[in-house]
Scaffold this motif. Structure first.
Motif, mmCIF file in Angstrom:
data_model
loop_
_atom_site.group_PDB
_atom_site.id
_atom_site.type_symbol
_atom_site.label_atom_id
_atom_site.label_comp_id
_atom_site.label_asym_id
_atom_site.label_seq_id
_atom_site.Cartn_x
_atom_site.Cartn_y
_atom_site.Cartn_z
ATOM 1 N N GLN A 160 0.748 -1.082 0.207
ATOM 2 C CA GLN A 160 -0.004 0.154 -0.042
ATOM 3 C C GLN A 160 0.826 1.279 0.079
ATOM 4 O OE1 GLN A 160 -2.364 0.306 3.472
ATOM 5 N NE2 GLN A 160 -3.842 1.842 2.848
ATOM 6 N N GLY A 161 0.310 2.425 -0.828
ATOM 7 C CA GLY A 161 1.153 3.514 -0.583
ATOM 8 C C GLY A 161 2.104 3.680 -1.783
ATOM 9 N N LYS A 162 3.050 4.725 -1.513
ATOM 10 C CA LYS A 162 4.003 5.015 -2.545
ATOM 11 C C LYS A 162 5.220 5.777 -1.929
ATOM 12 C CE LYS A 162 2.533 6.533 -6.518
ATOM 13 N NZ LYS A 162 2.115 7.434 -7.478
ATOM 14 N N MET A 163 6.497 5.233 -2.160
ATOM 15 C CA MET A 163 7.517 5.956 -1.675
ATOM 16 C C MET A 163 8.825 5.468 -2.579
ATOM 17 S SD MET A 163 8.876 3.349 1.560
ATOM 18 C CE MET A 163 9.066 1.591 0.931
ATOM 19 N N GLY A 177 2.476 -3.840 -5.201
ATOM 20 C CA GLY A 177 2.781 -4.862 -6.190
ATOM 21 C C GLY A 177 4.209 -4.894 -6.792
ATOM 22 N N ASP A 178 5.053 -3.777 -6.421
ATOM 23 C CA ASP A 178 6.385 -3.745 -6.687
ATOM 24 C C ASP A 178 7.340 -4.648 -5.766
ATOM 25 O OD1 ASP A 178 5.803 -1.879 -8.695
ATOM 26 O OD2 ASP A 178 7.131 -0.254 -7.886
ATOM 27 N N SER A 179 8.086 -5.271 -6.036
ATOM 28 C CA SER A 179 9.286 -5.982 -5.232
ATOM 29 C C SER A 179 10.467 -5.492 -5.587
ATOM 30 C CB SER A 179 9.056 -7.457 -5.577
ATOM 31 O OG SER A 179 9.323 -7.582 -6.953
ATOM 32 N N PHE A 180 11.378 -5.475 -4.621
ATOM 33 C CA PHE A 180 12.772 -4.962 -4.828
ATOM 34 C C PHE A 180 13.581 -5.756 -3.638
ATOM 35 C CE2 PHE A 180 15.328 -1.216 -3.022
ATOM 36 C CZ PHE A 180 16.135 -1.108 -4.073
ATOM 37 N N PRO A 197 -1.323 5.904 4.001
ATOM 38 C CA PRO A 197 -0.227 5.154 4.647
ATOM 39 C C PRO A 197 0.624 4.181 3.754
ATOM 40 C CG PRO A 197 -2.321 4.123 4.992
ATOM 41 C CD PRO A 197 -2.801 5.307 4.148
ATOM 42 N N ILE A 198 1.670 3.802 4.152
ATOM 43 C CA ILE A 198 2.547 2.903 3.335
ATOM 44 C C ILE A 198 2.976 1.673 4.203
ATOM 45 C CG2 ILE A 198 4.918 2.684 2.505
ATOM 46 C CD1 ILE A 198 5.000 5.373 1.913
ATOM 47 N N ARG A 199 2.388 0.570 3.442
ATOM 48 C CA ARG A 199 2.593 -0.791 4.230
ATOM 49 C C ARG A 199 3.278 -1.819 3.099
ATOM 50 N NH1 ARG A 199 -1.940 -3.585 4.591
ATOM 51 N NH2 ARG A 199 -1.414 -4.720 6.484
ATOM 52 N N PHE A 200 4.393 -2.379 3.647
ATOM 53 C CA PHE A 200 5.065 -3.233 2.651
ATOM 54 C C PHE A 200 5.663 -4.591 3.764
ATOM 55 C CE2 PHE A 200 8.020 0.159 4.208
ATOM 56 C CZ PHE A 200 9.177 -0.726 4.300
ATOM 57 N N ILE A 201 5.681 -5.752 3.163
ATOM 58 C CA ILE A 201 6.503 -6.633 3.563
ATOM 59 C C ILE A 201 8.045 -6.809 3.291
ATOM 60 C CG2 ILE A 201 6.605 -9.155 3.599
ATOM 61 C CD1 ILE A 201 3.956 -8.495 5.120
ATOM 62 N N THR A 202 8.816 -6.868 4.286
ATOM 63 C CA THR A 202 10.244 -6.954 4.039
ATOM 64 C C THR A 202 10.599 -8.315 4.521
ATOM 65 O OG1 THR A 202 12.208 -5.952 4.136
ATOM 66 C CG2 THR A 202 10.816 -5.617 6.029
ATOM 67 N N ILE A 203 11.690 -9.051 3.937
ATOM 68 C CA ILE A 203 12.149 -10.407 4.472
ATOM 69 C C ILE A 203 13.497 -10.304 4.550
ATOM 70 C CG2 ILE A 203 12.389 -12.700 4.229
ATOM 71 C CD1 ILE A 203 9.587 -12.863 2.843
ATOM 72 N N ILE A 204 14.310 -10.244 5.423
ATOM 73 C CA ILE A 204 15.814 -10.129 5.671
ATOM 74 C C ILE A 204 16.467 -11.435 5.841
ATOM 75 C CG2 ILE A 204 17.541 -9.455 6.724
ATOM 76 C CD1 ILE A 204 15.850 -7.201 7.928
ATOM 77 N N MET A 205 17.054 -11.954 4.801
ATOM 78 C CA MET A 205 17.547 -13.422 4.738
ATOM 79 C C MET A 205 18.967 -13.448 4.931
ATOM 80 S SD MET A 205 15.694 -14.090 1.177
ATOM 81 C CE MET A 205 15.570 -12.380 0.719
ATOM 82 N N TYR A 206 19.654 -14.023 6.010
ATOM 83 C CA TYR A 206 20.731 -13.936 6.814
ATOM 84 C C TYR A 206 21.808 -15.098 6.170
ATOM 85 C CZ TYR A 206 18.706 -10.536 9.684
ATOM 86 O OH TYR A 206 17.905 -9.489 10.218
#
Length: 214
Positions: A160-163, A177-180, A197-206
């Motif tokens: 959701q949102g834009k940044m 819908g964008d992935s980065f 508002p801005i909402r995003f999923i972030t996954i950090i892979m160590y």
């Protein structure tokens, strides 16, 4: 071997064959579930399969190593195939974790003081943390954005949102819908909030290293 077992050597007690315990309990569970799902009593299943009520009860409780003939008769009485009895026997239980919608654990990270809200979507991953998935919310356009650096690779999916999001010397426009995906050791972070508002999923892979803050 008892007198009762002597009449049918194939149906020995579980104490005499401890290696069959897991098979016995698995078969018993499948038989009981199918019987109860069909609304049958032990007596009715016994009558339809040609076995005694005591034997059906022992089979359901994993107390006997069931003969092939008995399993065939039970499967026929239940209207299921022999393969159905063993369908999931080799399946691994696993340690799946189900976090219901809105139930992610709110945690404090470096960005929390700058207006980021972090909900951790999986946790208790063991002594070596391989990944961390977060749902991140930002709703204050006056935020001062920190710069993040951490080991591993980070993946972002916009909900959701834009940044505008900076990674190193470049800035990227992220919309729903964008992935980065990027290397976490390069300085990165939100640069400009365009639509709230801005909402995003972030996954950090160590990988094999323990992660730091983001």
């Amino acid at each position: 071997m008892t007198k009762q077992q002597a009449g049918n050597p194939a149906e020995t007690s579980r104490d005499d064959d401890s290696q069959m315990v897991s098979v016995e309990h698995f078969i018993g569970k499948v038989v009981r579930e199918n019987r109860t799902n069909q609304g049958l009593t032990i007596a009715e299943l016994a009558e339809q399969s040609g076995l005694s009520r005591g034997m059906v009860s022992k089979i359901e409780n994993g107390q006997v190593s069931t003969s092939l003939d008995s399993m065939v008769n039970i499967a026929r009485a239940l209207g299921i195939s022999m393969s159905t009895l063993f369908r999931n026997f080799e399946g691994r239980e696993g340690n799946a974790q189900h976090v219901k919608a809105g139930k992610g654990m709110e945690v404090v990270r470096r960005g929390t003081t700058k207006g980021h809200t972090y909900h951790l979507l999986a946790y208790d991953q063991g002594p070596v943390k391989l990944f961390e998935p977060f749902l991140i919310t930002m709703d204050d356009e006056a935020e001062i954005f920190p710069t993040f650096e951490h080991p591993g690779t980070e993946f972002i999916y916009m909900l959701q949102g834009k940044m505008e999001y900076r990674h190193g010397s470049r800035s990227y426009l992220l919309q729903p819908g964008d992935s980065f995906t990027f290397r976490g050791s390069v300085p990165h972070g939100p640069e400009r909030l365009i639509k709230l508002p801005i909402r995003f999923i972030t996954i950090i892979m160590y990988g094999q290293t323990q992660g730091g803050d983001t």
